[in-house]
Write a protein that holds these residues in place. Structure first.
Motif, PDB file in Angstrom:
ATOM      1  N   LEU A   1       0.823  -1.204   0.000  1.00 19.85           N
ATOM      2  CA  LEU A   1       0.000   0.000   0.000  1.00 19.85           C
ATOM      3  C   LEU A   1       0.859   1.257   0.000  1.00 19.85           C
ATOM      4  N   THR A   2       0.411   2.246  -0.748  1.00 22.77           N
ATOM      5  CA  THR A   2       1.097   3.536  -0.747  1.00 22.77           C
ATOM      6  C   THR A   2       0.564   4.369   0.421  1.00 22.77           C
ATOM      7  N   ASP A   3       1.255   5.455   0.737  1.00 21.49           N
ATOM      8  CA  ASP A   3       0.798   6.352   1.802  1.00 21.49           C
ATOM      9  C   ASP A   3      -0.570   6.927   1.467  1.00 21.49           C
ATOM     10  N   ASP A   4      -0.802   7.232   0.196  1.00 20.99           N
ATOM     11  CA  ASP A   4      -2.083   7.788  -0.223  1.00 20.99           C
ATOM     12  C   ASP A   4      -3.207   6.761  -0.064  1.00 20.99           C
ATOM     13  N   GLU A   5      -2.934   5.488  -0.382  1.00 24.23           N
ATOM     14  CA  GLU A   5      -3.940   4.446  -0.218  1.00 24.23           C
ATOM     15  C   GLU A   5      -4.280   4.230   1.253  1.00 24.23           C
ATOM     16  N   ILE A   6      -3.294   4.351   2.113  1.00 30.49           N
ATOM     17  CA  ILE A   6      -3.536   4.223   3.544  1.00 30.49           C
ATOM     18  C   ILE A   6      -4.357   5.403   4.050  1.00 30.49           C
ATOM     19  N   ALA A   7      -4.068   6.585   3.550  1.00 30.97           N
ATOM     20  CA  ALA A   7      -4.800   7.781   3.970  1.00 30.97           C
ATOM     21  C   ALA A   7      -6.234   7.804   3.438  1.00 30.97           C
ATOM     22  N   HIS A   8      -6.449   7.243   2.247  1.00 32.17           N
ATOM     23  CA  HIS A   8      -7.773   7.264   1.600  1.00 32.17           C
ATOM     24  C   HIS A   8      -8.118   5.875   1.077  1.00 32.17           C
ATOM     25  N   PRO A   9      -8.389   4.910   1.958  1.00 34.44           N
ATOM     26  CA  PRO A   9      -8.642   3.538   1.498  1.00 34.44           C
ATOM     27  C   PRO A   9      -9.889   3.407   0.632  1.00 34.44           C
ATOM     28  N   GLU A  10     -10.869   4.292   0.820  1.00 31.33           N
ATOM     29  CA  GLU A  10     -12.089   4.208   0.014  1.00 31.33           C
ATOM     30  C   GLU A  10     -11.772   4.375  -1.476  1.00 31.33           C
ATOM     31  N   ASP A  11     -10.849   5.287  -1.776  1.00 30.77           N
ATOM     32  CA  ASP A  11     -10.476   5.509  -3.175  1.00 30.77           C
ATOM     33  C   ASP A  11      -9.789   4.279  -3.759  1.00 30.77           C
ATOM     34  N   ALA A  12      -8.895   3.677  -2.980  1.00 25.39           N
ATOM     35  CA  ALA A  12      -8.183   2.483  -3.453  1.00 25.39           C
ATOM     36  C   ALA A  12      -9.154   1.327  -3.651  1.00 25.39           C
ATOM     37  N   LEU A  13     -10.095   1.160  -2.727  1.00 28.22           N
ATOM     38  CA  LEU A  13     -11.101   0.111  -2.874  1.00 28.22           C
ATOM     39  C   LEU A  13     -11.971   0.369  -4.092  1.00 28.22           C
ATOM     40  N   GLY A  14     -12.306   1.620  -4.316  1.00 27.41           N
ATOM     41  CA  GLY A  14     -13.125   1.974  -5.472  1.00 27.41           C
ATOM     42  C   GLY A  14     -12.458   1.591  -6.783  1.00 27.41           C
ATOM     43  N   ASN A  15     -11.142   1.755  -6.846  1.00 29.06           N
ATOM     44  CA  ASN A  15     -10.404   1.390  -8.060  1.00 29.06           C
ATOM     45  C   ASN A  15     -10.533  -0.099  -8.357  1.00 29.06           C
ATOM     46  N   ILE A  16     -10.575  -0.913  -7.316  1.00 27.50           N
ATOM     47  CA  ILE A  16     -10.720  -2.362  -7.509  1.00 27.50           C
ATOM     48  C   ILE A  16     -12.050  -2.660  -8.194  1.00 27.50           C
ATOM     49  N   PHE A  17     -13.115  -2.021  -7.705  1.00 27.24           N
ATOM     50  CA  PHE A  17     -14.443  -2.333  -8.231  1.00 27.24           C
ATOM     51  C   PHE A  17     -14.715  -1.696  -9.585  1.00 27.24           C
TER      52      PHE A  17
ATOM     53  N   GLU B   1     -18.994   7.230  -2.176  1.00 26.86           N
ATOM     54  CA  GLU B   1     -19.324   7.938  -3.417  1.00 26.86           C
ATOM     55  C   GLU B   1     -20.618   8.731  -3.263  1.00 26.86           C
ATOM     56  N   GLN B   2     -21.615   8.174  -2.572  1.00 24.63           N
ATOM     57  CA  GLN B   2     -22.877   8.882  -2.372  1.00 24.63           C
ATOM     58  C   GLN B   2     -22.669  10.139  -1.540  1.00 24.63           C
ATOM     59  N   VAL B   3     -21.834  10.034  -0.508  1.00 23.71           N
ATOM     60  CA  VAL B   3     -21.539  11.196   0.335  1.00 23.71           C
ATOM     61  C   VAL B   3     -20.813  12.258  -0.479  1.00 23.71           C
ATOM     62  N   GLU B   4     -19.814  11.835  -1.265  1.00 24.60           N
ATOM     63  CA  GLU B   4     -19.078  12.798  -2.093  1.00 24.60           C
ATOM     64  C   GLU B   4     -20.005  13.475  -3.100  1.00 24.60           C
ATOM     65  N   ASN B   5     -20.889  12.699  -3.726  1.00 30.16           N
ATOM     66  CA  ASN B   5     -21.818  13.270  -4.700  1.00 30.16           C
ATOM     67  C   ASN B   5     -22.773  14.245  -4.025  1.00 30.16           C
ATOM     68  N   ALA B   6     -23.243  13.927  -2.824  1.00 25.71           N
ATOM     69  CA  ALA B   6     -24.129  14.826  -2.094  1.00 25.71           C
ATOM     70  C   ALA B   6     -23.408  16.109  -1.716  1.00 25.71           C
ATOM     71  N   MET B   7     -22.121  15.989  -1.339  1.00 26.62           N
ATOM     72  CA  MET B   7     -21.349  17.178  -0.978  1.00 26.62           C
ATOM     73  C   MET B   7     -21.156  18.073  -2.185  1.00 26.62           C
ATOM     74  N   VAL B   8     -20.918  17.496  -3.348  1.00 25.59           N
ATOM     75  CA  VAL B   8     -20.757  18.279  -4.572  1.00 25.59           C
ATOM     76  C   VAL B   8     -22.074  18.987  -4.893  1.00 25.59           C
ATOM     77  N   PHE B   9     -23.179  18.264  -4.757  1.00 27.52           N
ATOM     78  CA  PHE B   9     -24.494  18.839  -5.037  1.00 27.52           C
ATOM     79  C   PHE B   9     -24.781  20.007  -4.087  1.00 27.52           C
ATOM     80  N   VAL B  10     -24.540  19.811  -2.789  1.00 30.58           N
ATOM     81  CA  VAL B  10     -24.799  20.855  -1.797  1.00 30.58           C
ATOM     82  C   VAL B  10     -23.860  22.045  -2.062  1.00 30.58           C
ATOM     83  N   GLY B  11     -22.597  21.769  -2.351  1.00 30.12           N
ATOM     84  CA  GLY B  11     -21.621  22.834  -2.609  1.00 30.12           C
ATOM     85  C   GLY B  11     -22.005  23.665  -3.819  1.00 30.12           C
TER      86      GLY B  11
END
Length: 102
Positions: free
Chosen positions: A15-31, A88-98
């Motif tokens: 794992l890279t430092d970025d993957e450890i800091a943001h595991p959701e992004d790394a998991l998302g890449n798998i799917f 992803e749903q939380v990020e999309n909601a934050m973009v919408f609210v922003g």
């Protein structure tokens, strides 16, 4: 966090430092590259290969433990899928609210 890093370093991780800091992004890449149903099927194929390879020497305890591990691994993949999509749903909601909060 320090304890977590020590546990990861006990057996070297890829794992890279970025993957450890943001595991959701790394998991998302798998799917994005491997659909959930394919991931489940691949795990079951690994188990089938293990059974075929170890059939002459594996006892009931070994087989039971490996089956429990495989089921746990499938659950882990499914839970990871849920985490990724909730993130992803939380990020999309934050973009919408922003977009409309200004």
């Amino acid at each position: 966090m320090e304890t977590l890093l020590q546990q990861l370093n006990y057996q070297p991780t890829g794992l890279t430092d970025d993957e450890i800091a943001h595991p959701e992004d790394a998991l998302g890449n798998i799917f994005y590259t491997l659909p959930l149903h394919v991931a489940r099927a691949n795990i079951r194929l690994f188990y089938q290969a293990w059974v075929l390879h170890n059939a002459p020497t594996a006892d009931a305890q070994d087989t039971t433990e490996m089956l429990a591990f495989v089921n746990g691994l499938i659950n882990l993949v499914e839970l990871s899928y849920v985490v990724v999509h909730r993130h992803e749903q939380v990020e999309n909601a934050m973009v919408f609210v922003g977009k409309y909060s200004a």
